[in-house]
Write an enzyme that holds these catalytic residues in place. Structure first.
Site, PDB file in Angstrom:
ATOM      1  CG  ASP A  14      -2.111   1.115   1.241  1.00 34.37           C
ATOM      2  OD1 ASP A  14      -2.721   1.278   0.361  1.00 34.37           O
ATOM      3  OD2 ASP A  14      -1.412   1.508   2.277  1.00 34.37           O
ATOM      4  CD  GLU A  35      -2.090   2.444  -3.284  1.00 33.14           C
ATOM      5  OE1 GLU A  35      -3.753   2.444  -3.996  1.00 33.14           O
ATOM      6  OE2 GLU A  35      -1.502   2.609  -2.159  1.00 33.14           O
TER       7      GLU A  35
END
Length: 545
Positions: free
Chosen positions: A210, A261
């Site tokens: 993330d 990401e």
């Protein structure tokens, strides 16, 4: 489809994203859980996907739907137990499904033991694991910087000392309940290396990272300027972190993948994360946000492949995820591009048009070289739920913007599985707790059961397309060739011998010479392709194109 070298599965896999709170509720409390996922593994295997990516399932106060992690080595009780997670991994493997877990390394929850220790004592060694800093001004009452959070508002919160006096400020690029780690500290680096080993030892096949470009910060804390290096996005020191993680992943058998990401406008800077000793793949957000026009999509595909080629990494193709407006809704609007800054409720949407374009878009995304992602519910043709009552919304983007930004709850509404009314089989029969977000009654025709076996449904289109992708040697990893096509039309060939045509113009166009129709996203007009429709055809051996 799978590659011949099974350890390189991530180069061509179709990966299904599960948002656990909203996938399936196994215990009847209105919140999705591991039991619900395990009950639906046969559905996922039947869909034909290669791997499942699960959004965070860790213990969390849920200030940001689990992206505020209190313990990376356990499972939140709302989802189940660590033993159930291990069982899910084993059962998924038996059904031929790989498991990817979400790792949140930029920040943790303010309930994390390290941060609690740091708050309790200004002299605690844990203080160095975060970004505590004096404020500006004679009384330290101004934030250390004027950085703006992606969630809106500032990025610093002032603490209170044990004696009640105002203390230092701490950095949180997202919500105040998500303090940022100090990645300059060796204890933080060692902790996450052990977390990665913890999950790889339990058999997970990949780790999705993330906010992967935001871990490293410029320790001088400069302000953000238009021309200078960004102080907390894509700081060069981040690459050393991923090189160490790659060495760990490469030490495990079976091709364990690191997936980033990475939201960056500079494609060269983006590609740096995919060098052979760093991450295996990263999400292609340019494609997700691209306008529904032939020139824009072709330029996006070309630029994506060109950026990935020098580092030998596969591209990824993404239409939706847990952070963005569902693409049936986006494609039903006059402006089909996506921007966080421009996201608003109440934009006129033609769902019939959006659905037709979404059907064509999945044939395009699955024919392109590289890996493809499917966000839960897109295979059912679900649209963004925009009429959630304000008092039921939970996304901090909505709360911190005062409702100006509707946030991401609309794409996180629990899935409809069966039946004619909510909860549409999301919870077990007889459960009394409603789903944690309300489902629209209009979804009764979009349930998995209503679509199963209907050759014209979105679900069967996905099943057929994914099965063909797995069966066709031309698809997955490899190259593509653009073919001549009328204005507003994309035509590309995947050697040897499969051609895709996508009509983004306003008029029907003739199909190319072909040796057989493999799949169409919608009805054809005799031998012509209507607007907002795509086909896969078998190329003719003697076609000079």
């Amino acid at each position: 489809m799978s590659t011949a070298d099974d350890s390189r599965w991530w180069r061509s896999a179709v990966i299904y994203q599960i948002y656990p709170r909203s996938f399936a509720d196994g215990d009847g409390d209105g919140i999705g859980d591991l039991a619900g996922i395990r009950e639906r593994l046969a559905y996922l295997s039947g869909l034909g996907v290669d791997a499942l990516w699960l959004s965070p399932w860790y213990p969390s106060p849920m200030a940001d739907a689990g992206y505020d992690v209190a313990d990376h080595r356990d499972i939140d009780p709302v989802f189940g137990t660590l033993a159930e997670a291990e069982q899910l991994i084993a059962e998924a493997h038996r059904q031929g499904l790989r498991i990817i877990v979400d790792l949140v390394p930029n920040h943790c929850s303010d309930a994390h033991p390290w941060f609690q220790a740091a708050l309790a004592d200004p002299d605690a060694p844990e203080r160095e694991l975060f970004w505590f800093h004096p404020g500006r001004g004679p009384d330290g009452g101004r934030q250390p910087t004027d950085w703006v959070s992606p969630f809106g508002g500032g990025t610093w919160t002032r603490t209170t000392n044990p004696d009640g006096t105002p203390g230092d400020w701490y950095l949180h690029l997202f919500a105040p309940q998500q303090p940022d780690f100090n990645w300059d500290h060796p204890r933080v680096r060692a902790e996450f290396e052990e977390i990665i080993r913890f999950w790889l030892d339990r058999g997970v096949d990949g780790i999705r990272i993330d906010s992967a470009a935001m871990l490293a910060k410029d320790p001088t804390l400069p302000e953000v300027t238009p021309d200078g290096p960004h102080p907390f996005v894509d700081v060069d020191a981040v690459h050393g972190i991923y090189r160490s993680w790659r060495r760990i992943a490469d030490g495990y058998p079976g091709g364990r993948a690191l997936i980033g990401e990475v939201w960056l406008p500079d494609r060269q800077r983006f590609a740096n994360y995919l060098r052979p000793d760093e991450l295996h793949t990263a999400f292609n957000f340019d494609f997700l946000g691209c306008a529904w026009t032939a020139p824009a999509l072709r330029a996006c595909v070309d630029a994506t492949l060109a950026a990935h080629a020098p580092v030998g990494a596969p591209a990824t193709w993404v239409l939706s995820n847990h952070d963005v407006t569902r693409h049936v809704t986006r494609y039903g609007r006059a402006d089909t591009t996506f921007s966080f800054a421009a996201r608003r409720e109440g934009i006129p949407t033609d769902l019939e048009l959006g659905t037709r374009r979404a059907r064509a878009a999945v044939l395009l995304s699955l024919v392109l070289p590289g890996a493809a992602y499917v966000y839960q519910g897109e295979e059912l043709g679900l649209w963004e739920v925009e009429d959630i009552p304000h008092e039921l919304r939970q996304d901090p983007m909505f709360l911190r913007s005062g409702g100006v930004d509707p946030g991401r709850d609309g794409c996180r509404v629990p899935l409809p599985w069966s039946g004619d009314a909510p909860p549409f089989g999301f919870s077990p029969e007889g459960a009394t707790a409603p789903p944690w977000l309300p489902q629209p009654a209009d979804w009764k025709d979009r349930t998995a059961r209503a679509q199963a076996g209907d050759p014209h449904s979105m679900l069967e289109l996905y099943r057929t397309a994914i099965a063909l992708r797995r069966a066709e040697a031309a698809l997955g990893d490899g190259d593509l060739t653009w073919l001549p096509a009328p204005e507003g039309v994309l035509a590309l060939r995947r050697d040897p011998g499969l051609t895709c045509l996508v009509n983004l113009s306003g008029t029907a166009v003739p199909l190319p010479p072909h040796a057989g129709l493999l799949l169409a996203s919608g009805p054809l007009d005799d031998d012509r392709l209507p607007p907002d429709t795509a086909v896969w055809v078998r190329s003719t051996p003697d076609d000079p194109r």
